[in-house]
Each structure stands twice: as structure tokens, then as C-alpha cells.
Design a protein around this motif. Structure first.
Motif, PDB file in Angstrom:
ATOM      1  N   HIS A  72       0.850  -1.191   0.000  1.00 11.46           N
ATOM      2  CA  HIS A  72       0.000   0.000   0.000  1.00 11.46           C
ATOM      3  C   HIS A  72       0.885   1.240   0.000  1.00 11.46           C
ATOM      4  N   ASN A  73       1.321   1.625  -1.192  1.00 14.72           N
ATOM      5  CA  ASN A  73       2.153   2.821  -1.301  1.00 14.72           C
ATOM      6  C   ASN A  73       2.278   3.244  -2.753  1.00 14.72           C
ATOM      7  N   ASN A  74       2.836   4.416  -2.929  1.00 13.36           N
ATOM      8  CA  ASN A  74       3.030   5.029  -4.232  1.00 13.36           C
ATOM      9  C   ASN A  74       4.142   4.312  -5.001  1.00 13.36           C
ATOM     10  N   PHE A  75       3.917   4.097  -6.293  1.00 16.68           N
ATOM     11  CA  PHE A  75       4.923   3.399  -7.098  1.00 16.68           C
ATOM     12  C   PHE A  75       6.210   4.185  -7.268  1.00 16.68           C
ATOM     13  N   ARG A  76       6.212   5.439  -6.872  1.00 19.57           N
ATOM     14  CA  ARG A  76       7.446   6.219  -6.966  1.00 19.57           C
ATOM     15  C   ARG A  76       8.555   5.646  -6.080  1.00 19.57           C
ATOM     16  N   PHE A  77       8.174   4.838  -5.087  1.00 19.20           N
ATOM     17  CA  PHE A  77       9.143   4.255  -4.166  1.00 19.20           C
ATOM     18  C   PHE A  77       9.620   2.875  -4.596  1.00 19.20           C
ATOM     19  N   ILE A  78       9.399   2.513  -5.848  1.00 22.33           N
ATOM     20  CA  ILE A  78       9.691   1.143  -6.274  1.00 22.33           C
ATOM     21  C   ILE A  78      11.146   0.759  -6.037  1.00 22.33           C
ATOM     22  N   GLU A  79      12.075   1.676  -6.240  1.00 22.15           N
ATOM     23  CA  GLU A  79      13.484   1.314  -6.048  1.00 22.15           C
ATOM     24  C   GLU A  79      13.801   1.092  -4.581  1.00 22.15           C
ATOM     25  N   ASN A  80      13.204   1.895  -3.705  1.00 26.70           N
ATOM     26  CA  ASN A  80      13.434   1.703  -2.276  1.00 26.70           C
ATOM     27  C   ASN A  80      13.004   0.304  -1.839  1.00 26.70           C
ATOM     28  N   TYR A  81      11.840  -0.126  -2.347  1.00 24.48           N
ATOM     29  CA  TYR A  81      11.361  -1.466  -2.031  1.00 24.48           C
ATOM     30  C   TYR A  81      12.253  -2.523  -2.668  1.00 24.48           C
ATOM     31  N   ALA A  82      12.723  -2.253  -3.872  1.00 24.71           N
ATOM     32  CA  ALA A  82      13.592  -3.218  -4.545  1.00 24.71           C
ATOM     33  C   ALA A  82      14.866  -3.453  -3.754  1.00 24.71           C
ATOM     34  N   VAL A  83      15.389  -2.395  -3.146  1.00 20.98           N
ATOM     35  CA  VAL A  83      16.582  -2.536  -2.302  1.00 20.98           C
ATOM     36  C   VAL A  83      16.288  -3.469  -1.132  1.00 20.98           C
ATOM     37  N   GLN A  84      15.136  -3.250  -0.481  1.00 18.81           N
ATOM     38  CA  GLN A  84      14.775  -4.096   0.659  1.00 18.81           C
ATOM     39  C   GLN A  84      14.555  -5.547   0.224  1.00 18.81           C
ATOM     40  N   GLU A 243       7.956  10.525 -12.832  1.00 26.93           N
ATOM     41  CA  GLU A 243       9.390  10.720 -13.073  1.00 26.93           C
ATOM     42  C   GLU A 243      10.222   9.875 -12.113  1.00 26.93           C
ATOM     43  N   LYS A 244       9.875   9.914 -10.824  1.00 26.84           N
ATOM     44  CA  LYS A 244      10.618   9.129  -9.837  1.00 26.84           C
ATOM     45  C   LYS A 244      10.451   7.634 -10.096  1.00 26.84           C
ATOM     46  N   PHE A 245       9.247   7.232 -10.507  1.00 26.49           N
ATOM     47  CA  PHE A 245       9.013   5.822 -10.818  1.00 26.49           C
ATOM     48  C   PHE A 245       9.887   5.362 -11.974  1.00 26.49           C
ATOM     49  N   LEU A 246       9.917   6.127 -13.058  1.00 24.53           N
ATOM     50  CA  LEU A 246      10.700   5.735 -14.228  1.00 24.53           C
ATOM     51  C   LEU A 246      12.178   5.602 -13.879  1.00 24.53           C
ATOM     52  N   GLU A 247      12.688   6.558 -13.118  1.00 27.61           N
ATOM     53  CA  GLU A 247      14.097   6.494 -12.722  1.00 27.61           C
ATOM     54  C   GLU A 247      14.369   5.259 -11.876  1.00 27.61           C
ATOM     55  N   GLY A 248      13.486   5.012 -10.904  1.00 22.60           N
ATOM     56  CA  GLY A 248      13.667   3.862 -10.022  1.00 22.60           C
ATOM     57  C   GLY A 248      13.435   2.544 -10.729  1.00 22.60           C
ATOM     58  N   ALA A 249      12.460   2.511 -11.624  1.00 27.69           N
ATOM     59  CA  ALA A 249      12.152   1.281 -12.353  1.00 27.69           C
ATOM     60  C   ALA A 249      13.328   0.850 -13.215  1.00 27.69           C
ATOM     61  N   ALA A 250      13.951   1.804 -13.881  1.00 24.73           N
ATOM     62  CA  ALA A 250      15.090   1.475 -14.744  1.00 24.73           C
ATOM     63  C   ALA A 250      16.214   0.833 -13.948  1.00 24.73           C
ATOM     64  N   ARG A 251      16.435   1.316 -12.732  1.00 30.16           N
ATOM     65  CA  ARG A 251      17.501   0.757 -11.892  1.00 30.16           C
ATOM     66  C   ARG A 251      17.081  -0.544 -11.212  1.00 30.16           C
ATOM     67  N   SER A 252      15.774  -0.797 -11.162  1.00 32.51           N
ATOM     68  CA  SER A 252      15.275  -1.982 -10.463  1.00 32.51           C
ATOM     69  C   SER A 252      15.090  -3.179 -11.385  1.00 32.51           C
ATOM     70  N   ILE A 276      12.568   6.666 -22.178  1.00 29.74           N
ATOM     71  CA  ILE A 276      13.091   5.504 -22.900  1.00 29.74           C
ATOM     72  C   ILE A 276      14.176   5.932 -23.893  1.00 29.74           C
ATOM     73  N   LYS A 277      13.958   7.062 -24.539  1.00 31.96           N
ATOM     74  CA  LYS A 277      14.877   7.513 -25.587  1.00 31.96           C
ATOM     75  C   LYS A 277      16.162   8.121 -25.036  1.00 31.96           C
ATOM     76  N   THR A 278      16.042   8.913 -23.960  1.00 33.02           N
ATOM     77  CA  THR A 278      17.199   9.682 -23.494  1.00 33.02           C
ATOM     78  C   THR A 278      17.622   9.401 -22.063  1.00 33.02           C
ATOM     79  N   GLY A 279      16.780   8.702 -21.288  1.00 32.84           N
ATOM     80  CA  GLY A 279      17.112   8.449 -19.897  1.00 32.84           C
ATOM     81  C   GLY A 279      16.643   9.524 -18.953  1.00 32.84           C
ATOM     82  N   ASN A 280      15.931  10.530 -19.479  1.00 37.41           N
ATOM     83  CA  ASN A 280      15.328  11.559 -18.626  1.00 37.41           C
ATOM     84  C   ASN A 280      14.006  11.997 -19.237  1.00 37.41           C
ATOM     85  N   VAL A 281      13.108  12.510 -18.397  1.00 39.51           N
ATOM     86  CA  VAL A 281      11.756  12.823 -18.869  1.00 39.51           C
ATOM     87  C   VAL A 281      11.711  14.089 -19.718  1.00 39.51           C
TER      88      VAL A 281
END
Length: 332
Positions: A72-84, A243-252, A276-281
């Protein structure tokens, strides 16, 4: 599930996502659980799905499947969860929602590999049918006396009521122009500012009446849709979260892992395409000293996949959907 939300581009998105039936996948926008159910149906017993949703109403849709962990949380934190998750896997700790409650305080990954645990990540960025169709959530102008709420996370503090009554006129104009692409954003902001001096705008009907002068006959819904979209995006900070989700998803994602995203309006689709094209939004290509552009993802489909006419006929909310697929580069 179907009453809560009809999943869009289901077959196309799941077929693109699943590359390893034994893998670990993320459904970043659980909603009615349609996409998650489809993922689980294609995984073997050792496969896993980590699903996210900030709307507490969605939690009731979780199936009793031990392969699913619903957060139960925002997908923007996906990388934080991936670390755990990565650390839990390394220590053999049992995976559970209870053990993943505090992503904000999770340490940043020490390296890209420490969070690269997913074989695929799916995000359907649309608002669920349940949210649109539940009057008290305030997402739709179809209900005249609905409260101006629009929070996807009902525990969040900011509501649409606070935006329309408390934001400066210039800030209202900014979000109407930026997030709603409203023609005449300055005039609409002025009308809202004038109306709230007479009385606070409490309901969707109050808001609709405030901007009534700008609503063309027989096309009122088109203008109101842009207004409500702008307010919803502001209330939920959707663009920043994306934006935070895309950055975290790419690293996860593991090398070769797939990112599959379904968008519904030009603002979010442009951000996904640019990332996808440049690595930034922003879509700004950054070159190294040799002139090479290094990006974490590579597009699988150059043009977005669109719903078939038959799907749109059965679910009109699919008409604006676009599906983009990317793959994590081995060298990223």
C-alpha cells in the motif's frame, strides 16, 4: 475485478512483460488486480509479483495467492522497495508486506545491481473505473454534489478543494495550462478565483458553475475533462511520481528485464517516450566525451501499441491508451 476496473491492453502488455515464468515481476498500479491476475496465471510456482497501489480501496481486490505481495504505497518508491527485497533475498528473510512498510527511510542502493531484482515492471497509468464511478471520491464531473477530493491516497492531506480555494490565481493558471492543456487557462483561473470570493467551492457542482461561462454548448465535458485532469494531477503529484518511478524502475530491472507502461494522455506519454529515448523525462540527450548517448533502456516498440477497435467498443476508457515497451540494457 471487472466492476472495479477493466484492464486495458491486457494481452498485449502481459505478453510483452513476461520473459521468464520463474521470475519476479512488479505491477506498479494494482487497481482492480486484472493485470496482476494475468501475470500470476503465466508464472510458475516459484514466480513472484510485487504489486503497488496507494488507494486503500484497491487492497480489497488482492487474491489469496502466496506468490503475491501487495504494498500500500506510491509506485514512486519502487526502487526503495527493490533494495529491501534484494536484501531480504540475500539473507533468506521471508517476504511479506509487513516487512516492507517504510520505503522512505530505506537506504539508497549502494550500486545499480543492489536494486536490480525485477524481470519485468508493468504500470497502467490510468485512473481506475472505481475511482471515476465512486461519487464521493470527486474524480468525475458527472456527479454534481460530489466533494472536491480527487485523492488517490485517501490518507494524503492535499485535496482538490484546497487547490481551487487556496492556490494563488497564477498557480491555478499554471496547473491548468501545464497539466490540463486548457485553452484559456488564464480566464478559467480568473473565474475560479472570482467564484471563491463569493463562497468556498465545496463540490464538483460548485466548480462546474464557477467555470460555466467557458463551457461551449454540446462540448462542456471536453473542457471539464481537462480541468479535472489538471486538478487530479496536481493533487496526486502524478508527474513527479511518474518521473521518480521511471528512474527507479530502470535501476530496479535486471539486464534484459522489460518495462511496460500504458499511458492515457499526452503529458505522461511524452515523459515515458522521452525517458526511454534519453534516460530523462525532459528528452535531453546527454553525450559522453565520445559523443555516445548512454541510456538505461532500449525501446522494444518504436511506435506505441494502441487498443483494437473491438476493445474500445467494449471499454471506451481504452480509447486514449498507448502501450510502450522498453528493455533494460545489459551494460546499463
Amino acid at each position: 475485478m471487472s466492476e472495479y476496473h477493466i484492464p486495458v491492453l491486457l494481452e498485449e502488455s502481459i505478453s510483452a512483460l513476461i520473459t521468464n515464468p520463474h521470475g519476479t515481476y512488479a505491477d506498479a498500479t494494482f487497481g482492480g488486480g486484472g493485470h496482476t491476475a494475468a501475470i500470476l496465471s503465466r508464472l510458475h510456482g516459484d514466480g513472484r509479483v510485487i504489486a503497488f497501489d496507494r488507494d486503500s480501496d484497491a487492497l480489497a481486490n488482492a487474491p489469496a495467492d502466496p506468490r503475491l505481495t501487495l504494498i500500500h504505497n506510491n509506485f514512486r518508491f519502487i526502487e526503495n522497495y527493490a533494495v529491501q527485497l534484494s536484501r531480504q533475498a540475500a539473507t533468506g528473510e521471508a517476504l511479506s508486506s509487513a516487512s516492507l512498510r517504510d520505503p522512505v527511510r530505506a537506504n539508497a542502493p549502494e550500486s545499480a545491481s543492489s536494486s536490480a531484482i525485477f524481470d519485468g515492471i508493468l504500470a497502467d497509468l490510468g485512473v481506475s473505473s472505481h475511482q471515476f464511478d465512486t461519487a464521493e471520491r470527486g474524480f468525475s464531473f458527472r456527479f454534481e454534489e460530489a466533494p472536491l477530493d480527487m485523492r488517490m491516497n485517501q490518507e494524503a492531506k492535499l485535496t482538490a478543494k484546497e487547490v481551487v480555494n487556496g492556490y494563488a490565481e497564477a498557480d491555478l493558471e499554471r496547473i491548468l495550462k501545464l497539466y490540463g492543456e486548457v485553452d484559456g487557462a488564464r480566464n478559467m483561473a480568473c473565474l475560479i478565483a472570482q467564484a471563491r470570493t463569493q463562497k468556498a467551492l465545496e463540490t464538483t457542482g460548485d466548480l462546474d458553475s464557477a467555470v460555466a461561462k467557458m463551457l461551449p454548448k454540446n462540448a462542456e465535458h471536453k473542457v471539464l475533462a481537462k480541468l479535472y485532469q489538471a486538478l487530479r494531477i496536481e493533487v496526486n503529484q502524478e508527474m513527479r511520481s511518474l518521473e521518480k518511478f521511471l528512474e527507479g524502475a530502470a535501476r530496479s530491472l535486471k539486464p534484459g528485464g522489460r518495462l511496460v507502461v500504458i499511458t492515457y494522455h499526452s503529458l505522461e506519454d511524452r515523459m515515458v517516450k522521452n525517458f526511454i529515448k534519453t534516460g530523462n523525462v525532459e528528452g535531453v540527450a546527454v553525450q559522453d566525451i565520445y559523443g555516445h548517448i548512454s541510456t538505461p533502456l532500449e525501446a522494444v516498440n518504436r511506435k506505441p501499441i494502441l487498443p483494437e477497435e473491438s476493445e474500445i467498443a467494449g471499454n471506451t476508457r481504452a480509447r486514449s491508451a498507448k502501450l510502450r515497451i522498453a528493455e533494460r540494457r545489459a551494460e546499463a
